[in-house]
Design a protein around this motif. Structure first.
Motif, PDB file in Angstrom:
ATOM      1  N   GLY A  93       0.796  -1.213   0.000  1.00 44.05           N
ATOM      2  CA  GLY A  93       0.000   0.000   0.000  1.00 44.05           C
ATOM      3  C   GLY A  93       0.831   1.266   0.000  1.00 44.05           C
ATOM      4  N   TYR A  94       0.180   2.369   0.371  1.00 38.83           N
ATOM      5  CA  TYR A  94       0.821   3.679   0.417  1.00 38.83           C
ATOM      6  C   TYR A  94       0.549   4.339   1.767  1.00 38.83           C
ATOM      7  N   LEU A  95       1.587   4.929   2.335  1.00 42.90           N
ATOM      8  CA  LEU A  95       1.436   5.808   3.485  1.00 42.90           C
ATOM      9  C   LEU A  95       1.648   7.228   2.967  1.00 42.90           C
ATOM     10  N   SER A  96       0.638   8.068   3.098  1.00 43.53           N
ATOM     11  CA  SER A  96       0.703   9.411   2.530  1.00 43.53           C
ATOM     12  C   SER A  96       0.580  10.476   3.610  1.00 43.53           C
ATOM     13  N   THR A  97       1.205  11.623   3.355  1.00 44.37           N
ATOM     14  CA  THR A  97       1.108  12.766   4.261  1.00 44.37           C
ATOM     15  C   THR A  97       1.009  14.040   3.433  1.00 44.37           C
ATOM     16  N   SER A  98       0.515  15.087   4.041  1.00 47.86           N
ATOM     17  CA  SER A  98       0.440  16.381   3.358  1.00 47.86           C
ATOM     18  C   SER A  98       0.721  17.491   4.353  1.00 47.86           C
ATOM     19  N   GLY A  99       1.109  18.647   3.827  1.00 44.18           N
ATOM     20  CA  GLY A  99       1.412  19.781   4.688  1.00 44.18           C
ATOM     21  C   GLY A  99       1.998  20.924   3.892  1.00 44.18           C
ATOM     22  N   THR A 100       2.914  21.665   4.510  1.00 48.37           N
ATOM     23  CA  THR A 100       3.550  22.811   3.864  1.00 48.37           C
ATOM     24  C   THR A 100       5.061  22.726   4.032  1.00 48.37           C
ATOM     25  N   TYR A 101       5.770  23.432   3.152  1.00 47.09           N
ATOM     26  CA  TYR A 101       7.219  23.492   3.267  1.00 47.09           C
ATOM     27  C   TYR A 101       7.677  24.947   3.251  1.00 47.09           C
ATOM     28  N   GLY A 102       8.790  25.200   3.946  1.00 47.40           N
ATOM     29  CA  GLY A 102       9.300  26.560   4.044  1.00 47.40           C
ATOM     30  C   GLY A 102      10.749  26.558   4.496  1.00 47.40           C
ATOM     31  N   SER A 103      11.177  27.649   5.119  1.00 46.55           N
ATOM     32  CA  SER A 103      12.576  27.820   5.481  1.00 46.55           C
ATOM     33  C   SER A 103      12.745  28.147   6.957  1.00 46.55           C
ATOM     34  N   VAL A 104      13.836  27.634   7.526  1.00 42.32           N
ATOM     35  CA  VAL A 104      14.249  28.011   8.878  1.00 42.32           C
ATOM     36  C   VAL A 104      15.348  29.060   8.781  1.00 42.32           C
ATOM     37  N   ASN A 105      16.353  28.790   7.948  1.00 43.48           N
ATOM     38  CA  ASN A 105      17.417  29.747   7.661  1.00 43.48           C
ATOM     39  C   ASN A 105      18.031  29.395   6.307  1.00 43.48           C
ATOM     40  N   ASP A 106      19.173  29.973   5.986  1.00 38.20           N
ATOM     41  CA  ASP A 106      19.772  29.767   4.667  1.00 38.20           C
ATOM     42  C   ASP A 106      20.181  28.326   4.392  1.00 38.20           C
TER      43      ASP A 106
END
Length: 247
Positions: free
Chosen positions: A152-165
């Protein structure tokens, strides 16, 4: 300048200073040439090309088994990628750097901890990340363990961004699964949590997933990034993951 070099210069002090000032640009230029030559020699043949060539030709966009050669080449990608001409983007963890290359479908091609874990139970993993321009993402981890009749599949969703450079973060907020009775995988994963039929299992997976979405699972130092390859560290487990952009 010849008189200065062979110590026969006989002008005044001011004349000497004027001549030496003329020397400065020449010295700087020589230094730049030497530095560039050293950097070019250090980079040599693109290590990324060597690494990609070392992948299994039948699995150019899928998990490859661990090998000393692949590990060494990936380390060279990281080491030399930050040098001028090395191919890596500067400040790979910043939104400014990754915003132009992140959107698309990325597939994990090298993650020794995944292949070792799967091998212990005679199984297989395949991981895909779908990143959108608006900063959202969905991941699908395909699992196949015939020994336990788990497919099967284990799926996740959310957002991505930055902490620092140098560090990015992924904040997952949903988790779901789609299981099969065999390894046909014809229907693929559910695209999002809304597509999953209501059930006790759906609720249970969501609860467990949200409980596991803690800070150590969200922060990932980025060791290398360009428009085709990313290498990031999963510090919680002390592991490194390399993903390749498929589209």
């Amino acid at each position: 300048l010849k008189g200065v070099q062979d110590e026969t210069f006989s002008g005044s002090i001011s004349d000497y200073i004027t001549v030496m000032e003329g020397f400065a640009p020449v010295c700087r230029r020589r230094k730049e040439v030497i530095v560039s030559a050293v950097q070019a020699a250090a980079v040599g043949e693109k290590p990324k090309s060597k690494f990609l060539e070392a992948l299994d030709p039948d699995r150019p966009y899928d998990l490859n088994a661990r090998s000393e050669t692949r590990t060494q080449l990936l380390n060279e990608v990281i080491l030399k990628g930050s040098l001028p001409g090395g191919g890596g983007l500067s400040n790979p963890g910043s939104v400014r750097s990754f915003s132009s290359v992140a959107p698309g479908t990325w597939r994990v091609v090298y993650a020794p901890h995944m292949t070792i874990m799967a091998g212990l139970f005679q199984g297989e993993f395949s991981v895909q990340y779908d990143l959108e321009e608006n900063g959202t993402l969905t991941s699908h981890a395909k699992y196949k363990f015939p020994l336990f009749n788990l497919h099967g599949y284990l799926s996740t969703s959310g957002t991505y961004g930055s902490v620092n450079d140098d560090v990015c973060r992924v904040d997952f907020d949903e988790a779901w699964i789609r299981s099969f009775d065999d390894d046909s995988f014809e229907q693929g994963p559910y695209s999002d949590i809304g597509s999953v039929p209501n059930s006790i299992m759906k609720s249970l997976v969501r609860i467990i997933g949200r409980a596991l979405f803690i800070e150590p699972f969200a922060v990932f130092p980025v060791s290398y990034l360009d428009d085709e390859l990313i290498v990031f560290d999963f510090e919680l487990l002390g592991t490194r993951i390399c993903a390749r952009k498929e589209s």
